[in-house]
Scaffold this motif. Structure first.
Motif, PDB file in Angstrom:
ATOM      1  N   GLN A   1     -14.848   7.536  -4.118  1.00 16.39           N
ATOM      2  CA  GLN A   1     -13.576   7.205  -3.492  1.00 16.39           C
ATOM      3  C   GLN A   1     -13.569   7.688  -2.051  1.00 16.39           C
ATOM      4  O   GLN A   1     -13.697   8.887  -1.795  1.00 16.39           O
TER       5      GLN A   1
ATOM      6  N   GLN B   1      -8.552   5.160  -0.163  1.00 15.42           N
ATOM      7  CA  GLN B   1      -9.038   3.921  -0.759  1.00 15.42           C
ATOM      8  C   GLN B   1      -9.100   4.055  -2.274  1.00 15.42           C
ATOM      9  O   GLN B   1      -8.884   5.120  -2.835  1.00 15.42           O
ATOM     10  N   SER B   2      -9.406   2.942  -2.904  1.00 10.86           N
ATOM     11  CA  SER B   2      -9.459   2.937  -4.357  1.00 10.86           C
ATOM     12  C   SER B   2     -10.790   3.481  -4.855  1.00 10.86           C
ATOM     13  O   SER B   2     -11.677   3.815  -4.075  1.00 10.86           O
TER      14      SER B   2
ATOM     15  N   SER C   1       0.836  -1.204   0.000  1.00 12.07           N
ATOM     16  CA  SER C   1       0.000   0.000   0.000  1.00 12.07           C
ATOM     17  C   SER C   1       0.869   1.253   0.000  1.00 12.07           C
ATOM     18  O   SER C   1       0.417   2.325  -0.411  1.00 12.07           O
TER      19      SER C   1
ATOM     20  N   LYS D   1      -6.079  -1.492  -5.341  1.00 10.05           N
ATOM     21  CA  LYS D   1      -6.310  -0.667  -4.152  1.00 10.05           C
ATOM     22  C   LYS D   1      -5.389   0.542  -4.080  1.00 10.05           C
ATOM     23  O   LYS D   1      -5.576   1.402  -3.217  1.00 10.05           O
TER      24      LYS D   1
END
Lengths: 113, 116
Positions: B38, B42-43, A9, A105
Protein backbone atom coordinates in the motif's frame (compact mmCIF):
# COMPACT_ATOMS: atom_id res chain seq x y z
CA UNK A 1 -12.89 -9.54 -14.09
CA UNK A 2 -14.13 -7.98 -10.92
CA UNK A 3 -13.88 -4.33 -10.05
CA UNK A 4 -14.97 -2.00 -7.29
CA UNK A 5 -15.74 1.70 -7.59
CA UNK A 6 -15.93 3.89 -4.54
CA UNK A 7 -17.42 7.26 -5.31
CA UNK A 8 -15.65 10.08 -3.54
CA UNK A 9 -12.11 9.83 -2.28
CA UNK A 10 -13.13 12.01 0.66
CA UNK A 11 -16.44 12.36 2.49
CA UNK A 12 -16.93 14.98 5.19
CA UNK A 13 -19.71 14.86 7.75
CA UNK A 14 -20.47 16.54 11.04
CA UNK A 15 -20.56 14.56 14.23
CA UNK A 16 -24.04 13.09 14.62
CA UNK A 17 -24.85 13.26 10.92
CA UNK A 18 -25.63 10.36 8.62
CA UNK A 19 -22.67 8.60 7.06
CA UNK A 20 -23.05 7.28 3.51
CA UNK A 21 -20.09 5.76 1.69
CA UNK A 22 -20.79 4.51 -1.79
CA UNK A 23 -19.57 1.29 -3.39
CA UNK A 24 -20.48 -0.17 -6.74
CA UNK A 25 -19.11 -3.44 -8.01
CA UNK A 26 -18.76 -5.33 -11.21
CA UNK A 27 -18.79 -9.11 -11.15
CA UNK A 28 -19.80 -11.85 -13.54
CA UNK A 29 -21.20 -13.97 -10.72
CA UNK A 30 -23.04 -13.13 -7.48
CA UNK A 31 -20.23 -11.77 -5.37
CA UNK A 32 -19.14 -11.69 -1.79
CA UNK A 33 -18.79 -8.09 -0.64
CA UNK A 34 -16.85 -6.59 2.23
CA UNK A 35 -16.28 -3.26 3.93
CA UNK A 36 -13.04 -2.71 5.81
CA UNK A 37 -11.83 0.24 7.90
CA UNK A 38 -8.22 1.31 8.20
CA UNK A 39 -6.85 3.68 10.81
CA UNK A 40 -3.51 5.41 10.13
CA UNK A 41 -0.54 3.05 10.02
CA UNK A 42 -2.70 0.06 10.84
CA UNK A 43 -4.02 -2.97 9.01
CA UNK A 44 -7.58 -3.47 7.89
CA UNK A 45 -10.45 -4.32 10.19
CA UNK A 46 -13.56 -5.99 8.84
CA UNK A 47 -16.69 -3.94 9.38
CA UNK A 48 -19.17 -6.25 7.69
CA UNK A 49 -19.60 -8.72 4.87
CA UNK A 50 -22.27 -9.95 2.49
CA UNK A 51 -22.10 -13.61 1.53
CA UNK A 52 -25.45 -14.24 -0.18
CA UNK A 53 -27.59 -14.38 2.93
CA UNK A 54 -29.60 -11.35 4.11
CA UNK A 55 -29.20 -8.36 1.81
CA UNK A 56 -29.10 -5.91 4.73
CA UNK A 57 -25.96 -6.60 6.67
CA UNK A 58 -25.20 -5.18 10.09
CA UNK A 59 -21.62 -4.77 11.18
CA UNK A 60 -19.57 -3.47 14.03
CA UNK A 61 -19.62 0.07 15.41
CA UNK A 62 -23.18 0.72 14.20
CA UNK A 63 -22.42 0.38 10.49
CA UNK A 64 -24.63 -1.44 8.04
CA UNK A 65 -24.74 -2.00 4.29
CA UNK A 66 -27.37 -3.16 1.86
CA UNK A 67 -26.65 -5.37 -1.14
CA UNK A 68 -28.70 -4.20 -4.12
CA UNK A 69 -28.22 -6.52 -7.05
CA UNK A 70 -30.24 -4.36 -9.45
CA UNK A 71 -27.98 -1.40 -8.73
CA UNK A 72 -24.79 -3.47 -8.27
CA UNK A 73 -24.25 -1.50 -5.11
CA UNK A 74 -23.18 -2.14 -1.53
CA UNK A 75 -23.26 1.26 0.15
CA UNK A 76 -22.13 1.65 3.75
CA UNK A 77 -24.22 3.70 6.17
CA UNK A 78 -24.25 4.75 9.80
CA UNK A 79 -27.08 6.83 11.24
CA UNK A 80 -24.94 9.04 13.44
CA UNK A 81 -21.24 9.73 12.89
CA UNK A 82 -18.80 9.74 15.76
CA UNK A 83 -15.42 11.39 15.83
CA UNK A 84 -13.82 7.96 16.18
CA UNK A 85 -15.28 6.95 12.80
CA UNK A 86 -12.75 9.16 11.01
CA UNK A 87 -10.66 6.71 9.00
CA UNK A 88 -10.17 5.23 5.52
CA UNK A 89 -12.86 2.84 4.35
CA UNK A 90 -12.36 0.19 1.67
CA UNK A 91 -14.99 -1.78 -0.19
CA UNK A 92 -13.87 -5.13 -1.57
CA UNK A 93 -15.34 -7.90 -3.70
CA UNK A 94 -14.52 -11.54 -4.21
CA UNK A 95 -16.01 -14.38 -6.20
CA UNK A 96 -17.61 -17.09 -4.06
CA UNK A 97 -15.19 -19.97 -4.09
CA UNK A 98 -12.15 -17.77 -4.53
CA UNK A 99 -10.37 -16.03 -1.74
CA UNK A 100 -8.77 -13.20 -3.66
CA UNK A 101 -10.13 -9.76 -2.82
CA UNK A 102 -10.33 -6.83 -5.19
CA UNK A 103 -10.33 -3.52 -3.36
CA UNK A 104 -11.75 -0.15 -4.23
CA UNK A 105 -9.53 2.91 -4.00
CA UNK A 106 -10.86 3.83 -0.60
CA UNK A 107 -12.84 6.70 0.87
CA UNK A 108 -11.46 8.87 3.62
CA UNK A 109 -14.19 9.76 6.10
CA UNK A 110 -13.66 13.07 7.87
CA UNK A 111 -15.79 13.89 10.90
CA UNK A 112 -15.97 17.43 12.20
CA UNK A 113 -17.25 18.43 15.62
CA UNK B 1 -10.25 -15.00 17.52
CA UNK B 2 -8.75 -14.74 14.03
CA UNK B 3 -5.76 -12.64 14.94
CA UNK B 4 -2.91 -12.04 12.52
CA UNK B 5 0.37 -10.53 13.61
CA UNK B 6 3.21 -9.03 11.62
CA UNK B 7 6.80 -8.48 12.63
CA UNK B 8 8.39 -6.05 12.58
CA UNK B 9 5.84 -3.24 12.64
CA UNK B 10 8.39 -0.92 11.08
CA UNK B 11 11.89 -1.30 9.71
CA UNK B 12 14.50 0.99 8.24
CA UNK B 13 17.20 -0.55 6.09
CA UNK B 14 19.94 0.59 3.79
CA UNK B 15 19.73 0.30 0.05
CA UNK B 16 21.05 -3.05 -1.18
CA UNK B 17 20.22 -5.01 1.96
CA UNK B 18 17.45 -7.58 2.42
CA UNK B 19 14.57 -7.40 4.85
CA UNK B 20 12.33 -10.21 6.07
CA UNK B 21 8.77 -9.60 7.26
CA UNK B 22 6.87 -12.28 9.16
CA UNK B 23 3.15 -12.85 9.12
CA UNK B 24 1.60 -15.21 11.66
CA UNK B 25 -1.93 -16.43 12.25
CA UNK B 26 -2.10 -16.67 16.03
CA UNK B 27 -5.25 -18.64 16.71
CA UNK B 28 -6.17 -20.40 13.50
CA UNK B 29 -4.60 -22.29 10.66
CA UNK B 30 -4.28 -20.25 7.52
CA UNK B 31 -4.66 -22.27 4.36
CA UNK B 32 -3.87 -19.22 2.29
CA UNK B 33 -1.92 -16.07 3.02
CA UNK B 34 -1.82 -12.90 0.99
CA UNK B 35 0.71 -10.09 0.75
CA UNK B 36 -0.35 -6.59 -0.15
CA UNK B 37 1.51 -3.37 -0.74
CA UNK B 38 0.00 0.00 0.00
CA UNK B 39 1.43 3.32 -1.09
CA UNK B 40 0.47 6.47 0.82
CA UNK B 41 -3.16 7.41 0.42
CA UNK B 42 -3.76 4.55 -2.00
CA UNK B 43 -5.53 1.24 -1.95
CA UNK B 44 -4.06 -2.17 -1.29
CA UNK B 45 -2.43 -3.88 -4.22
CA UNK B 46 -2.20 -7.65 -4.06
CA UNK B 47 1.38 -8.79 -4.56
CA UNK B 48 1.08 -12.53 -4.17
CA UNK B 49 -0.97 -15.40 -2.79
CA UNK B 50 0.65 -18.30 -1.01
CA UNK B 51 -0.59 -21.67 0.11
CA UNK B 52 1.19 -23.68 2.74
CA UNK B 53 3.83 -25.92 1.27
CA UNK B 54 3.61 -24.65 -2.28
CA UNK B 55 5.09 -21.84 -4.33
CA UNK B 56 3.50 -18.43 -4.16
CA UNK B 57 1.43 -17.09 -7.03
CA UNK B 58 2.58 -13.59 -7.93
CA UNK B 59 0.45 -10.90 -9.48
CA UNK B 60 1.43 -9.48 -12.82
CA UNK B 61 4.22 -6.97 -12.52
CA UNK B 62 5.53 -8.23 -9.17
CA UNK B 63 9.12 -9.47 -9.34
CA UNK B 64 9.20 -12.88 -7.70
CA UNK B 65 12.97 -12.84 -7.39
CA UNK B 66 12.82 -9.57 -5.53
CA UNK B 67 9.91 -10.34 -3.26
CA UNK B 68 10.50 -13.84 -1.93
CA UNK B 69 7.55 -15.43 -0.23
CA UNK B 70 7.72 -18.55 1.88
CA UNK B 71 4.68 -20.19 3.48
CA UNK B 72 6.42 -22.81 5.57
CA UNK B 73 3.55 -23.72 7.87
CA UNK B 74 -0.15 -23.15 8.34
CA UNK B 75 0.59 -20.29 10.73
CA UNK B 76 3.60 -18.54 9.20
CA UNK B 77 4.39 -16.80 5.95
CA UNK B 78 7.40 -14.59 5.29
CA UNK B 79 8.08 -11.90 2.73
CA UNK B 80 11.70 -11.09 2.01
CA UNK B 81 12.49 -7.94 0.10
CA UNK B 82 15.86 -8.62 -1.49
CA UNK B 83 18.36 -5.94 -2.49
CA UNK B 84 16.00 -3.27 -1.31
CA UNK B 85 15.88 0.11 -3.02
CA UNK B 86 14.21 3.35 -1.92
CA UNK B 87 11.31 2.70 -4.30
CA UNK B 88 10.53 -0.43 -2.29
CA UNK B 89 9.63 1.78 0.65
CA UNK B 90 5.99 1.14 1.37
CA UNK B 91 3.47 -0.27 3.82
CA UNK B 92 3.28 -4.04 3.51
CA UNK B 93 0.18 -5.81 4.82
CA UNK B 94 -0.42 -9.53 5.05
CA UNK B 95 -3.69 -11.32 5.47
CA UNK B 96 -4.60 -14.88 6.23
CA UNK B 97 -7.61 -16.83 5.14
CA UNK B 98 -9.15 -20.01 6.41
CA UNK B 99 -11.35 -22.13 4.23
CA UNK B 100 -14.64 -22.00 6.06
CA UNK B 101 -16.85 -21.17 3.12
CA UNK B 102 -16.86 -17.41 3.36
CA UNK B 103 -13.21 -17.03 2.43
CA UNK B 104 -12.81 -14.16 4.80
CA UNK B 105 -9.37 -12.65 5.11
CA UNK B 106 -7.96 -11.49 8.42
CA UNK B 107 -5.45 -8.70 8.12
CA UNK B 108 -2.24 -8.08 9.98
CA UNK B 109 -1.35 -4.63 11.33
CA UNK B 110 1.12 -3.93 8.55
CA UNK B 111 4.85 -3.28 8.31
CA UNK B 112 6.24 0.10 7.35
CA UNK B 113 9.45 -0.38 5.32
CA UNK B 114 11.73 2.56 4.70
CA UNK B 115 14.79 2.06 2.53
CA UNK B 116 17.44 4.75 2.81
Amino acid sequence: AQSVTQLGSHVSVSEGALVLLRCNYSSSVPPYLFWYVQYPNQGLQLLLKYTSAATLVKGINGFEAEFKKSETSFHLTKPSAHMSDAAEYFCAVSDPGYSTLTFGKGTMLLVSP
Amino acid sequence: GAVVSQHPSWVICKSGTSVKIECRSLDFQATTMFWYRQFPKQSLMLMATSNEGSKATYEQGVEKDKFLINHASLTLSTLTVTSAHPEDSSFYICSAGEDRGTYEQYFGPGTRLTVT
